[in-house]
Design a protein around this motif. Structure first.
Motif, PDB file in Angstrom:
ATOM      1  N   GLU A  38       0.834  -1.205   0.000  1.00 26.39           N
ATOM      2  CA  GLU A  38       0.000   0.000   0.000  1.00 26.39           C
ATOM      3  C   GLU A  38       0.870   1.258   0.000  1.00 26.39           C
ATOM      4  N   ALA A  39       1.937   1.255   0.782  1.00 22.09           N
ATOM      5  CA  ALA A  39       2.828   2.417   0.822  1.00 22.09           C
ATOM      6  C   ALA A  39       3.452   2.653  -0.551  1.00 22.09           C
ATOM      7  N   GLY A  40       3.885   1.580  -1.215  1.00 21.12           N
ATOM      8  CA  GLY A  40       4.437   1.716  -2.561  1.00 21.12           C
ATOM      9  C   GLY A  40       3.397   2.227  -3.547  1.00 21.12           C
ATOM     10  N   GLN A  43       2.802   5.907  -3.036  1.00 20.52           N
ATOM     11  CA  GLN A  43       3.897   6.699  -3.598  1.00 20.52           C
ATOM     12  C   GLN A  43       3.771   6.788  -5.122  1.00 20.52           C
ATOM     13  N   ARG A  44       3.470   5.666  -5.763  1.00 17.65           N
ATOM     14  CA  ARG A  44       3.295   5.697  -7.219  1.00 17.65           C
ATOM     15  C   ARG A  44       2.100   6.565  -7.606  1.00 17.65           C
ATOM     16  N   THR A  50       1.266  13.929  -9.694  1.00 16.54           N
ATOM     17  CA  THR A  50       2.164  15.044  -9.997  1.00 16.54           C
ATOM     18  C   THR A  50       2.370  15.158 -11.505  1.00 16.54           C
ATOM     19  N   ARG A  51       2.605  14.005 -12.159  1.00 17.95           N
ATOM     20  CA  ARG A  51       2.769  14.027 -13.629  1.00 17.95           C
ATOM     21  C   ARG A  51       1.495  14.510 -14.315  1.00 17.95           C
TER      22      ARG A  51
END
Length: 96
Positions: A38-40, A43-44, A50-51
């Motif tokens: 979930e943390a990964g 982050q993705r 952002t992109r």
């Protein structure tokens, strides 16, 4: 006879307790693995958002800023205005 039944109950109880303990440890390991996943994923997701914001900003500039559109066309495709000359040195071999 009473002693045998008591011993049998203790053995069954300890067996259930050990089984529950192993299942709990396995469930805890799975829970920790899923939290890391979930943390990964978070982050993705943040990077993708952002992109996306950057791409939306660029799209808005393409819609509203003719100078930016001209600059992008010039840089990406090498187009020029009729009175401009473009020199492209990117593929030229260098002199020794």
């Amino acid at each position: 006879m009473n002693r045998v039944i008591t011993t049998l109950y203790i053995v069954v109880f300890v067996g259930f307790g050990l089984t529950a303990c192993f299942l709990f440890i396995d469930a805890r390991a799975e829970y920790d693995r899923l939290r890391q996943m979930e943390a990964g994923n978070r982050q993705r997701l943040a990077e993708a958002q952002t992109r996306l914001q950057e791409q939306e900003r660029i799209l808005e500039r393409l819609r509203t800023d003719p100078a930016y559109v001209e600059k992008v066309i010039f840089r990406r495709w090498g187009y020029a205005k009729p009175d401009q000359v473009i020199f492209d040195f990117r593929n030229e071999a260098r002199a020794p």
